[in-house]
Write a protein that holds these residues in place. Structure first.
Motif, short mmCIF file in Angstrom:
data_model
loop_
_atom_site.label_atom_id
_atom_site.label_comp_id
_atom_site.label_asym_id
_atom_site.label_seq_id
_atom_site.Cartn_x
_atom_site.Cartn_y
_atom_site.Cartn_z
N LEU A 179 0.82 -1.21 0.00
CA LEU A 179 0.00 0.00 0.00
C LEU A 179 0.86 1.26 0.00
O LEU A 179 0.45 2.29 -0.53
CB LEU A 179 -0.95 -0.01 1.21
CG LEU A 179 -2.07 -1.03 1.18
CD1 LEU A 179 -2.87 -0.99 2.47
CD2 LEU A 179 -2.99 -0.82 -0.02
N ASN A 180 2.05 1.18 0.58
CA ASN A 180 2.95 2.32 0.56
C ASN A 180 3.41 2.68 -0.85
O ASN A 180 3.88 3.80 -1.08
CB ASN A 180 4.18 2.05 1.43
CG ASN A 180 3.89 2.18 2.91
OD1 ASN A 180 2.91 2.81 3.30
ND2 ASN A 180 4.73 1.58 3.74
N THR A 181 3.27 1.73 -1.80
CA THR A 181 3.74 1.96 -3.17
C THR A 181 2.64 2.43 -4.11
O THR A 181 2.93 2.80 -5.24
CB THR A 181 4.37 0.69 -3.75
OG1 THR A 181 3.35 -0.30 -3.98
CG2 THR A 181 5.44 0.13 -2.83
N VAL A 182 1.37 2.38 -3.67
CA VAL A 182 0.30 2.81 -4.57
C VAL A 182 0.28 4.33 -4.63
O VAL A 182 0.82 5.02 -3.76
CB VAL A 182 -1.08 2.26 -4.13
CG1 VAL A 182 -1.04 0.76 -3.99
CG2 VAL A 182 -1.55 2.91 -2.85
N THR A 183 -0.35 4.88 -5.65
CA THR A 183 -0.37 6.33 -5.85
C THR A 183 -1.14 7.03 -4.73
O THR A 183 -2.31 6.70 -4.48
CB THR A 183 -1.02 6.68 -7.20
OG1 THR A 183 -0.32 6.02 -8.24
CG2 THR A 183 -1.02 8.18 -7.43
N PRO A 184 -0.52 7.99 -4.05
CA PRO A 184 -1.26 8.74 -3.02
C PRO A 184 -2.37 9.57 -3.67
O PRO A 184 -2.14 10.24 -4.68
CB PRO A 184 -0.19 9.65 -2.39
CG PRO A 184 1.13 9.09 -2.84
CD PRO A 184 0.88 8.43 -4.15
#
Length: 473
Positions: A179-184
């Motif tokens: 989830l830290n790698t998905v687009t904010p």
């Protein structure tokens, strides 16, 4: 079961990596992922296969070689963790509940109807202001395993933490890494709209007292590693009980009828126990695995509604080994009959109403006429479908679980909303007729279909159709 077998079961649940859809069931070790690195890096990677990192032997480059080896290993480990987290997020079908707008994945805003009002799912992208970008790993674990938010508030159990509490910490942290790698995405979902007193979060303490048991999954030493893996997935991340188990007065899961079926948003999540009439006890092993992978069990069922989304977003991506493990576990569930004596997929016979209607003057609302005008081009005027068992076949309405159900609700929902199921095998589309036919017409059509091809006792009225139209999807 021997101690060695018990250890093997534990190893299945805590494997160092979970395969992605495109990888073999046994995930590559860190050494294989870093094969292009120096021999010192490869040695370190091989030594880390069991979760420990050995010091690379000193080579001609001295400290520089050791630093390069360590960096390569860290990169490989990080990549593997994110891939494993992506796979596990697929198992949990996180995207389904946290994506109201497909252009904003994981940004939340999906309305979830409950008997107490409407909840809106939160933004779980790494946006620091509206998402979970400021959450620590401890915050994330607390939410998943205890049902407590970052600010210490009790979370509503529409978020399935009663199942997620069983998931191992290392798997949850892998999901967090992904989830830290998905687009904010900067987006604040609507506020919950709950009736008093259910809008008082502190009351969830009492709900948890009766309906929540915190604790990680413990393998059963009397069962096989495959069974334990299936139980870990079904009872944990996949949270199958949330839809397939009836609820008590407090909307907690009714453990006496586990997996015996329940209604959700107007759809009936069917009984998936081993009962041969009410459940899937008469399905073959291939039926179960193929249904999870494609949404189709030929001659039995075709996924629609929320289950079509589960297949499209989640189960089609599971490895063959995990699908097999889930099937093994489901096969072991105690049968729950629900009072059914006749299997849902064993009803029906071909129709010949086209002969009766040819040249006849039809007055009023006639189900057979509506069927021939709206459905026969795909499902055949006999109801036998078109295309057999091919991926893009139009399914038969005979020996069809939806049509043979004692409750025609799912059939009505399919007529109202259609089917949209996208998998690696096929993009399945059935148009929605809710905007084309009125309540009387849909009632007549549904009753014709059940009486000709399914369970003749499953009847609906125009009033039933009106109520189902109002259910938020």
């Amino acid at each position: 079961m021997s101690a060695a077998s018990s250890t093997n079961a534990s190893a299945v649940l805590n494997a160092p990596a979970v395969p992605t859809a495109s990888t073999p069931a046994t995930a590559p070790s860190l050494s294989s992922m870093a094969s292009a690195a120096s021999s010192a890096t490869a040695a370190a990677s091989a030594a880390s296969a069991n979760g420990t990192v050995a010091s690379a032997p000193a080579g001609p480059g001295g400290g520089a070689d050791e630093a390069a080896a360590s960096a390569a290993l860290t990169d490989a480990n990080s990549t593997d963790l994110v891939k494993r987290g992506e796979y596990l997020a697929r198992v949990g079908d996180c995207i389904a509940c946290h994506t109201a707008d497909k252009s904003r994945p994981f940004a939340g805003g999906v309305p979830i109807g409950t008997p107490f009002g409407t909840l809106y799912t939160p933004n779980i992208t790494p946006d620091p202001d509206t998402g979970i970008g400021r959450w620590t790993d401890a915050d994330f674990l607390r939410a998943m395993q205890e049902g407590v938010g970052k600010a210490g508030q009790h979370l509503y159990p529409a978020f399935p933490y009663p199942e997620y509490t069983r998931v191992a910490e290392r798997d949850l942290l892998a999901i967090r890494a992904y989830l830290n790698t998905v687009t904010p995405i900067r987006y604040t979902p609507p506020r919950n709209n709950l009736n008093f007193p259910f809008n008082q979060r502190w009351l969830m303490w009492f709900w948890k007292l009766f309906n929540f048991r915190q604790g990680r999954f413990v393998p059963d030493p009397k069962q096989s590693p495959q069974w334990n893996r299936g139980a870990y997935l079904v009872e944990g991340l996949a949270h199958c009980e949330e839809c397939h188990t009836p609820r008590n007065l407090m909307q907690g899961l009714r453990s006496s009828d586990r997996f015996g079926g329940e209604k959700q948003a107007g759809w009936h999540a069917f009984n998936v126990t081993a009962d041969k009439a009410g459940g899937i006890g008469n399905w073959s092993d291939d039926d179960i695995e193929h249904y999870l992978a494609t949404g189709v069990a030929a001659g039995r069922a075709n996924a629609a509604g929320p289950m079509a989304d589960v297949v499209a977003d989640s189960t089609q991506y599971l490895s063959p080994d995990d699908l097999r493990a889930i099937r093994i576990y489901l096969r072991s569930l105690p049968p729950v009959s629900g009072g059914q004596m006749h299997a849902r997929d064993q009803w029906g016979r071909p129709a010949d109403d086209v002969k009766r209607l040819r040249g006849a003057r039809v007055t009023g609302v006639d189900g057979a006429q509506l069927f021939l005008a709206n459905c026969a081009s795909c499902h055949n005027w006999t109801g036998q479908g078109v295309g057999g068992t091919a991926p893009l076949a139009y399914p038969s309405l005979i020996h069809n679980s939806t049509v043979g159900s004692p409750d025609a609700g799912n059939l009505v929902m399919v007529i109202l909303h259609g089917v949209n199921r996208q998998t690696k095998d096929a993009d399945v589309l059935m148009p929605a007729f809710g905007g084309e036919l009125n309540d009387d017409q849909i009632a007549a059509l549904a009753n014709y279909v059940t009486q000709r091809f399914g369970n003749p006792k499953a009847t609906v009225t125009a009033g039933d159709i009106a109520r189902l139209r109002k259910r938020a999807q």
